[in-house]
Write an enzyme that holds these catalytic residues in place. Structure first.
Site, PDB file in Angstrom:
ATOM      1  N   HIS A 236      20.692  43.806  69.392  1.00 31.22           N
ATOM      2  CA  HIS A 236      20.263  42.738  68.342  1.00 31.22           C
ATOM      3  C   HIS A 236      21.189  43.204  66.859  1.00 31.22           C
ATOM      4  O   HIS A 236      21.654  42.299  66.416  1.00 31.22           O
ATOM      5  CB  HIS A 236      18.733  43.225  68.131  1.00 31.22           C
ATOM      6  CG  HIS A 236      18.082  42.317  67.440  1.00 31.22           C
ATOM      7  ND1 HIS A 236      17.368  41.233  67.463  1.00 31.22           N
ATOM      8  CD2 HIS A 236      18.035  42.405  65.810  1.00 31.22           C
ATOM      9  CE1 HIS A 236      16.926  40.691  66.451  1.00 31.22           C
ATOM     10  NE2 HIS A 236      17.300  41.437  65.236  1.00 31.22           N
ATOM     11  N   GLU A 237      21.066  44.550  66.786  1.00 30.00           N
ATOM     12  CA  GLU A 237      21.509  44.659  65.302  1.00 30.00           C
ATOM     13  C   GLU A 237      22.985  44.210  65.548  1.00 30.00           C
ATOM     14  O   GLU A 237      23.679  43.907  64.165  1.00 30.00           O
ATOM     15  CB  GLU A 237      21.513  46.179  64.781  1.00 30.00           C
ATOM     16  CG  GLU A 237      19.864  46.446  64.711  1.00 30.00           C
ATOM     17  CD  GLU A 237      19.009  45.638  63.682  1.00 30.00           C
ATOM     18  OE1 GLU A 237      19.895  45.563  62.431  1.00 30.00           O
ATOM     19  OE2 GLU A 237      18.203  45.035  63.838  1.00 30.00           O
ATOM     20  N   HIS A 240      23.814  40.721  64.921  1.00 25.98           N
ATOM     21  CA  HIS A 240      23.752  40.409  63.466  1.00 25.98           C
ATOM     22  C   HIS A 240      25.111  40.589  62.703  1.00 25.98           C
ATOM     23  O   HIS A 240      25.634  39.769  62.149  1.00 25.98           O
ATOM     24  CB  HIS A 240      22.953  40.917  62.693  1.00 25.98           C
ATOM     25  CG  HIS A 240      21.287  40.424  62.816  1.00 25.98           C
ATOM     26  ND1 HIS A 240      21.070  39.236  62.688  1.00 25.98           N
ATOM     27  CD2 HIS A 240      20.260  40.990  62.923  1.00 25.98           C
ATOM     28  CE1 HIS A 240      19.858  39.155  63.115  1.00 25.98           C
ATOM     29  NE2 HIS A 240      19.360  40.358  63.188  1.00 25.98           N
ATOM     30  N   CYS A 247      17.098  34.339  66.574  1.00 26.37           N
ATOM     31  CA  CYS A 247      16.596  33.264  67.549  1.00 26.37           C
ATOM     32  C   CYS A 247      15.047  32.587  67.237  1.00 26.37           C
ATOM     33  O   CYS A 247      14.431  33.565  67.298  1.00 26.37           O
ATOM     34  CB  CYS A 247      16.864  33.690  68.888  1.00 26.37           C
ATOM     35  SG  CYS A 247      16.819  32.546  69.939  1.00 26.37           S
ATOM     36  N   CYS A 252      14.005  36.076  73.165  1.00 28.86           N
ATOM     37  CA  CYS A 252      15.284  36.475  73.218  1.00 28.86           C
ATOM     38  C   CYS A 252      15.694  37.570  72.378  1.00 28.86           C
ATOM     39  O   CYS A 252      14.727  37.891  71.778  1.00 28.86           O
ATOM     40  CB  CYS A 252      15.945  35.252  72.472  1.00 28.86           C
ATOM     41  SG  CYS A 252      17.894  35.636  72.242  1.00 28.86           S
ATOM     42  N   CYS A 274      22.260  31.805  72.419  1.00 26.40           N
ATOM     43  CA  CYS A 274      22.645  32.975  71.905  1.00 26.40           C
ATOM     44  C   CYS A 274      23.806  33.694  72.876  1.00 26.40           C
ATOM     45  O   CYS A 274      25.021  34.042  72.418  1.00 26.40           O
ATOM     46  CB  CYS A 274      21.822  34.033  71.677  1.00 26.40           C
ATOM     47  SG  CYS A 274      20.374  33.532  70.308  1.00 26.40           S
TER      48      CYS A 274
HETATM   49 ZN   LIG Z   1      17.308  40.967  63.290  1.00 27.12          ZN
HETATM   50 ZN   LIG Z   2      18.351  33.233  71.438  1.00 28.75          ZN
END
Ligand SMILES: [Zn+2]
Ligand SMILES: [Zn+2]
Length: 323
Positions: A236-237, A240, A247, A252, A274
């Site tokens: 996740h990070e 970014h 999202c 997600c 994504c």
């Molecule tokens: Zn985040």
């Molecule tokens: Zn997503």
């Protein structure tokens, strides 16, 4: 503790923070808000638009429960097409390796989680990933550490890693340099803690495993849970760091989260929108990537995850065969 960092406290480069109350706060950069959906640019993007349609059945619309993360007014989500038009930060031929830098001491399960995160990121982003040897924490200045009363714990300010340590060891060919540590982190005096923080423009991030083990909360530990949480936060990070916004459409991996229970509910994969963004950014073939992810989970004994990725690979393959 505020729900979000105030802008006065934030460097412009700060893009994502995880904490107890505000698990992941994205500060939109000034040039990424798109009022309208732009036209799709090229053949590859067109193909991905087609492929993402067949993946929708594997995902559900985002489910928000009480205390869950809620997108702020500024978080409008982002379609694949909007991402294309947003001039995102992307790997390029000179900068396409993700470096993982473990810092400090880790127990055996944490070492395993860091090692497998490197492998998973290699498959997930389809970029070279290099796991560096562990380095010691070093001398943290008094202004960048503190002791908190609860659990008598020393915390390290994220700025120590983002400003003092990582820029000095950032390789020229790094798309991103991601530090993992077992030290508890905080981003500023008004925060109780954060799970991680990344600098969008500087290509560095630091993520903590300290609170991801159930042992840290004095409950029975589950090594799969530690691994899963570590993977989710790392992916996740790092997303970014490639300009991906939160999202708001599906459950997600890029959805924001406010707490670990919510993180635990998120899937180990990106939704179709994504996925298409990443596939375009990294220039990978979704079928090959899904197969790599399936192989990862087969090797690591999670047949449900492996089956899900195999089914996604087959779905995309069938669509392309019809073209
Ligand atoms: Zn985040
Ligand atoms: Zn997503």
């Amino acid at each position: 503790m505020p729900r979000t960092l105030s802008k006065q406290l934030m460097k412009p480069a700060l893009i994502c923070v995880l904490s107890l109350l505000t698990a992941c706060t994205t500060i939109p950069s000034t040039d990424t808000e798109n009022a309208s959906t732009p036209a799709i640019k090229d053949e590859r993007a067109e193909k991905l638009s087609r492929q993402k349609e067949v993946l929708k059945r594997f995902f559900i619309a985002v489910v928000l429960r009480e205390d869950d993360w809620r997108p702020s007014e500024k978080e409008t989500g982002e379609t694949f097409e909007e991402y294309l038009a947003s001039d995102p930060t992307l790997p390029n031929p000179d900068r396409r390796t993700i470096y993982i830098q473990p810092i400090g001491k880790f127990n055996a399960e944490q070492k395993r989680a860091v090692g497998l995160s490197a492998e998973y990121m290699r498959a997930f982003y389809s970029l070279p990933v290099k796991l560096n040897d562990v380095i010691p924490l070093g001398d943290v200045p008094a202004a960048k550490r503190r002791r908190i009363e609860y659990r008598n714990n020393i915390q390290i300010r994220t700025a120590y890693f983002l400003d003092d340590v990582l820029p000095k060891i950032l390789p020229d060919d790094a798309a991103a340099l991601v530090a993992f540590t077992n030290y508890d982190l905080y981003p500023g005096d008004t925060w109780s803690f954060v799970f991680g923080q990344a600098s969008f423009s500087e290509r560095v991030g630091v993520y903590s495993l300290y609170r991801l083990s159930d042992i840290a909360f004095e409950r029975e530990n589950d090594k799969d849970r530690l691994l899963t949480r570590t993977l989710k936060i790392a992916i996740h990070e790092t997303g970014h760091m490639f300009s991906m916004k939160h999202c708001i459409k599906y459950e997600c991996l890029m959805s924001g989260t406010n707490h670990l229970a919510e993180t635990d509910r998120r899937p180990l994969d990106n939704c179709p929108e994504c996925m298409a963004k990443l596939a375009w950014a990294m220039n990978y073939d979704p079928v090959e990537r899904y197969k790599k992810l399936a192989a990862f989970w087969e090797k690591n004994g999670r047949s449900d995850e492996a089956r899900s990725f195999r089914e996604k690979a087959a779905a995309v393959q069938r669509t392309e065969a019809r073209q």
